[in-house]
Motif scaffolding. Structure first.
Motif, PDB file in Angstrom:
ATOM      1  N   GLN A 266       4.968  -2.274   8.570  1.00 51.46           N
ATOM      2  CA  GLN A 266       6.408  -2.048   8.501  1.00 51.46           C
ATOM      3  C   GLN A 266       7.107  -3.369   8.229  1.00 51.46           C
ATOM      4  O   GLN A 266       6.868  -4.369   8.920  1.00 51.46           O
ATOM      5  CB  GLN A 266       6.910  -1.443   9.809  1.00 51.46           C
ATOM      6  CG  GLN A 266       8.366  -1.001   9.762  1.00 51.46           C
ATOM      7  CD  GLN A 266       8.763  -0.203  10.993  1.00 51.46           C
ATOM      8  OE1 GLN A 266       7.912   0.258  11.739  1.00 51.46           O
ATOM      9  NE2 GLN A 266      10.048  -0.049  11.198  1.00 51.46           N
ATOM     10  N   ASP A 267       7.986  -3.394   7.205  1.00 51.20           N
ATOM     11  CA  ASP A 267       8.679  -4.633   6.864  1.00 51.20           C
ATOM     12  C   ASP A 267       9.957  -4.784   7.680  1.00 51.20           C
ATOM     13  O   ASP A 267      10.273  -3.950   8.543  1.00 51.20           O
ATOM     14  CB  ASP A 267       8.973  -4.688   5.360  1.00 51.20           C
ATOM     15  CG  ASP A 267       9.872  -3.541   4.894  1.00 51.20           C
ATOM     16  OD1 ASP A 267      10.551  -2.932   5.750  1.00 51.20           O
ATOM     17  OD2 ASP A 267       9.890  -3.256   3.681  1.00 51.20           O
ATOM     18  N   GLY A 268      10.703  -5.848   7.388  1.00 53.14           N
ATOM     19  CA  GLY A 268      11.904  -6.139   8.159  1.00 53.14           C
ATOM     20  C   GLY A 268      12.993  -5.104   8.014  1.00 53.14           C
ATOM     21  O   GLY A 268      13.856  -4.974   8.887  1.00 53.14           O
ATOM     22  N   GLU A 269      12.996  -4.351   6.910  1.00 58.67           N
ATOM     23  CA  GLU A 269      14.023  -3.330   6.697  1.00 58.67           C
ATOM     24  C   GLU A 269      13.630  -1.975   7.285  1.00 58.67           C
ATOM     25  O   GLU A 269      14.352  -0.997   7.128  1.00 58.67           O
ATOM     26  CB  GLU A 269      14.286  -3.173   5.197  1.00 58.67           C
ATOM     27  CG  GLU A 269      14.825  -4.442   4.546  1.00 58.67           C
ATOM     28  CD  GLU A 269      15.068  -4.246   3.065  1.00 58.67           C
ATOM     29  OE1 GLU A 269      14.795  -3.118   2.570  1.00 58.67           O
ATOM     30  OE2 GLU A 269      15.529  -5.191   2.407  1.00 58.67           O
ATOM     31  N   GLY A 270      12.483  -1.929   7.934  1.00 62.81           N
ATOM     32  CA  GLY A 270      12.042  -0.677   8.544  1.00 62.81           C
ATOM     33  C   GLY A 270      11.199   0.179   7.633  1.00 62.81           C
ATOM     34  O   GLY A 270      10.739   1.247   8.041  1.00 62.81           O
ATOM     35  N   LYS A 271      10.977  -0.279   6.391  1.00 59.57           N
ATOM     36  CA  LYS A 271      10.159   0.489   5.464  1.00 59.57           C
ATOM     37  C   LYS A 271       8.680   0.266   5.757  1.00 59.57           C
ATOM     38  O   LYS A 271       8.272  -0.828   6.135  1.00 59.57           O
ATOM     39  CB  LYS A 271      10.460   0.082   4.020  1.00 59.57           C
ATOM     40  CG  LYS A 271      11.868   0.402   3.561  1.00 59.57           C
ATOM     41  CD  LYS A 271      12.051  -0.007   2.104  1.00 59.57           C
ATOM     42  CE  LYS A 271      13.457   0.302   1.620  1.00 59.57           C
ATOM     43  NZ  LYS A 271      13.648  -0.107   0.194  1.00 59.57           N
ATOM     44  N   VAL A 272       7.896   1.305   5.560  1.00 56.05           N
ATOM     45  CA  VAL A 272       6.453   1.213   5.762  1.00 56.05           C
ATOM     46  C   VAL A 272       5.806   0.902   4.420  1.00 56.05           C
ATOM     47  O   VAL A 272       5.969   1.640   3.444  1.00 56.05           O
ATOM     48  CB  VAL A 272       5.890   2.523   6.352  1.00 56.05           C
ATOM     49  CG1 VAL A 272       4.375   2.442   6.463  1.00 56.05           C
ATOM     50  CG2 VAL A 272       6.505   2.789   7.721  1.00 56.05           C
ATOM     51  N   GLN A 273       5.087  -0.225   4.372  1.00 54.71           N
ATOM     52  CA  GLN A 273       4.412  -0.643   3.154  1.00 54.71           C
ATOM     53  C   GLN A 273       2.940  -0.237   3.215  1.00 54.71           C
ATOM     54  O   GLN A 273       2.289  -0.374   4.248  1.00 54.71           O
ATOM     55  CB  GLN A 273       4.516  -2.165   2.986  1.00 54.71           C
ATOM     56  CG  GLN A 273       5.940  -2.690   2.946  1.00 54.71           C
ATOM     57  CD  GLN A 273       6.697  -2.209   1.718  1.00 54.71           C
ATOM     58  OE1 GLN A 273       6.103  -1.912   0.677  1.00 54.71           O
ATOM     59  NE2 GLN A 273       8.021  -2.135   1.830  1.00 54.71           N
ATOM     60  N   LEU A 274       2.423   0.249   2.089  1.00 54.05           N
ATOM     61  CA  LEU A 274       1.024   0.651   1.996  1.00 54.05           C
ATOM     62  C   LEU A 274       0.251  -0.486   1.337  1.00 54.05           C
ATOM     63  O   LEU A 274       0.201  -0.595   0.106  1.00 54.05           O
ATOM     64  CB  LEU A 274       0.876   1.947   1.189  1.00 54.05           C
ATOM     65  CG  LEU A 274       1.200   3.253   1.924  1.00 54.05           C
ATOM     66  CD1 LEU A 274       2.676   3.366   2.229  1.00 54.05           C
ATOM     67  CD2 LEU A 274       0.755   4.459   1.100  1.00 54.05           C
ATOM     68  N   LEU A 275      -0.312  -1.358   2.157  1.00 52.82           N
ATOM     69  CA  LEU A 275      -1.003  -2.539   1.652  1.00 52.82           C
ATOM     70  C   LEU A 275      -2.388  -2.156   1.142  1.00 52.82           C
ATOM     71  O   LEU A 275      -3.166  -1.512   1.844  1.00 52.82           O
ATOM     72  CB  LEU A 275      -1.123  -3.591   2.756  1.00 52.82           C
ATOM     73  CG  LEU A 275       0.199  -4.052   3.394  1.00 52.82           C
ATOM     74  CD1 LEU A 275      -0.068  -5.133   4.421  1.00 52.82           C
ATOM     75  CD2 LEU A 275       1.165  -4.548   2.327  1.00 52.82           C
ATOM     76  N   GLY A 276      -2.671  -2.577  -0.080  1.00 55.84           N
ATOM     77  CA  GLY A 276      -3.973  -2.297  -0.671  1.00 55.84           C
ATOM     78  C   GLY A 276      -4.052  -0.983  -1.408  1.00 55.84           C
ATOM     79  O   GLY A 276      -5.124  -0.611  -1.893  1.00 55.84           O
ATOM     80  N   ALA A 277      -2.923  -0.268  -1.512  1.00 59.09           N
ATOM     81  CA  ALA A 277      -2.935   1.021  -2.210  1.00 59.09           C
ATOM     82  C   ALA A 277      -2.945   0.810  -3.719  1.00 59.09           C
ATOM     83  O   ALA A 277      -2.211  -0.029  -4.246  1.00 59.09           O
ATOM     84  CB  ALA A 277      -1.722   1.847  -1.806  1.00 59.09           C
TER      85      ALA A 277
END
Length: 548
Positions: A266-277
């Motif tokens: 989860q980044d600073g803006e609250g979004k969930v990032q899919l790392l490695g996708a």
């Protein structure tokens, strides 16, 4: 056809000795009269001894199959009443459909609901028909689905049906094509994406109810609407991500290597990032469908009691269209893992059972998130608990964007064995849309459907015409001379009450004739009773075969 035959094991066999005994009056009338009581009706003790199935506890789904004819007849009557009401609203016997009742009370129309709730009933499969299952779901109109739960009382003899009515945004019966479901159910969400918005479609239902089949149709419809058929030179490509969520793990289905895991941050803006996708650029309709086909081949499936190839993970497809906006248009399609009854996975190992528990936990988290999202859209100050599972974390943007439209499509199996699961599916999709009050339950008693009588008829039910016919033909016409002396209203019930002496006195018959008539009637009664008892034994044996 006279009293010259005796029943043995349900088969009628000629017996010269019986003929002589019943027609000549050799046995005394008194002895025959005393013994006839034992043939009139078996004692309760005899019934219990010959009917071990009456004391056998059986599964309710087996009870439904055993009593299929009675339940099917009751459901046919119910459906005819509903059809009659649709044609003639003033007709009696059918209640007003729940969707019409709610609309009359001012409930929200499908267009006014925060989440589109769609229910689709699949056809009954041949294998279900082969195991004596039957259709226990009715789609009434375009917005009401009724699940008929066929039940037994504690005595396993008295039957009743609980009719569970659900009002949904759109209901499709087994005759509706996938194209119709897409055009009438999913089109508003696809149009929202085409205009630059965010749309999310969830497919929910029991294993084997047609979720993946329906989702494939929506994917094809979306590809045709959102992407061109031919690649245009210089046109920007859409971006595809496709992954599955198995428990707490998120696995990439577009990766060249099977089992590539994606990290959720989860980044600073609250979004969930899919790392490695992995992302894949798709420019045309055919490119998208081919990419989805290859990705689905990597999806986790295992056999269950309900489906030979059941999806054991949630599949998430995210298609992002090219745009210069800060928030590009996104279509998210979620094919949820099949929910199961306990017996569907009874033979699973510990790993499969743990997998099933994780699936059910993530589905519960999804339901809670969507319920809170609906409340938030209605102005309530609530927290959306999207961090409770990996599935809801990857869908966080759908819950946070203001231009999001959502739809949940519940697929249900019509088989009576799946009635409880179909009820659970429909309750869940109604709860997701905060429509828990849109359910109505009614109860209907079911009378056993008696099979058509076969074999000889008991003299006790003969009418006057049948009495005269029998007297004229019984024992090779030995009593034909007595027919003119018979009272015109004499039926079998009155005839069986008469003694040989009364017959002789009232008809002017000889003692031998009167005794012969009396004995022949008792022989007819025994033959009919034996035949009825054998028929009951055959029915019970058939029931035991069904439940064994």
């Amino acid at each position: 056809s006279g009293g010259c035959f005796s029943g043995a094991g349900g088969a009628e066999r000629s017996s010269a000795a019986t003929s002589r005994a019943s027609c000549s009056g050799a046995p005394s009338a008194r002895r025959s009269q005393q013994s006839s009581a034992s043939h009139d009706s078996p004692s309760p003790e005899d019934n219990d001894k010959s009917d071990p199935a009456t004391r056998q506890m059986v599964d309710k789904r087996k009870c439904r199959r055993v009593n299929k004819d009675s339940f099917v007849h009751a459901l046919d009557v119910w459906r005819k009443q509903q059809a009659a009401r649709a044609s003639h609203p003033e007709s009696k016997g059918a209640r007003e459909p729940l969707s019409e009742l709610l609309q009359a009370e001012g409930a929200a129309t499908p267009a006014g609901r925060r989440v589109r709730v769609i229910a689709r009933k699949r056809p009954l499969f041949d294998r279900e028909v082969g195991r004596d299952d039957f259709d226990a779901i009715s789609v009434v109109g375009s917005r009401t689905v009724t699940v008929h739960s066929c039940c037994m009382q504690a005595d396993l003899k008295s039957m009743f049906v609980r009719h569970h009515e659900f009002s949904v945004g759109q209901a499709f019966d087994e005759t509706a094509s996938t194209e119709e479901v897409c055009a009438r159910g999913a089109m508003p969400l696809l149009d929202n994406v085409a205009r630059g918005g965010n749309s999310t479609v969830f497919m929910y239902g029991q294993t084997g109810s047609g979720k993946t089949f329906t989702m494939a149709g929506i994917e094809a419809h979306a590809a045709k609407l959102l992407l061109p058929a031919e690649k245009a030179e210089g046109a920007a490509a859409a971006t595809l991500m496709y992954f599955e969520i198995a428990g707490s793990r998120c696995l990439d289905l577009l990766s060249p290597s099977r089992g590539h895991e994606i990290s959720l941050k989860q980044d600073g803006e609250g979004k969930v990032q899919l790392l490695g996708a992995h992302t894949l650029a798709v420019s045309t309709e055919s490119e998208l469908l081919e990419a989805l086909r290859l990705a689905k081949a990597k999806r986790a499936t295992h056999a269950t009691g309900a489906n030979a190839s059941s999806s054991r993970s949630h599949a998430v497809c995210q298609l992002t269209l090219p745009s210069r906006a800060a928030r590009p248009p996104v279509l998210t399609l979620v094919d949820c893992a099949g929910s199961e009854r306990k017996e569907d996975s009874a033979l699973h190992n510990a790993e499969r059972r743990k997998e099933g528990a994780e699936i059910n936990q993530s589905l519960h988290a999804l339901k809670e998130c969507m319920r809170h999202w609906v409340l938030a859209k209605e102005g309530a100050r609530v927290h959306i608990p999207f961090r409770d599972s990996a599935l809801t974390r990857v869908l966080a943007e759908s819950f946070l964007r203001d231009d999001t439209l959502m739809a949940v499509i519940g697929t249900v199996s019509p088989a009576s064995a799946d009635a409880e699961h179909s009820i659970s599916t429909l309750k869940t999709i109604c709860a997701i849309a905060a429509d828990q009050g849109r359910v109505r339950e009614t109860k209907q008693e079911v009378k056993p459907l008696q099979p058509a009588p076969t074999g000889p008829e008991s003299p006790k039910v003969w009418d006057a015409r049948r009495v005269k016919e029998w007297m004229a033909t019984a024992c090779d016409g030995a009593f034909a001379s007595l027919v003119p002396a018979l009272p015109s209203a004499l039926d079998g019930k009155a005839l069986m009450r008469m003694t040989a002496k009364q017959m002789s006195t009232l008809w002017g018959a000889s003692e031998a004739q009167a005794t012969g008539v009396y004995n022949a009637l008792r022989s007819e009664l025994k033959r009919a009773t034996d035949s009825q008892q054998q028929r009951r034994r055959d029915i019970r044996a058939n029931e035991r075969r069904k439940i064994s």
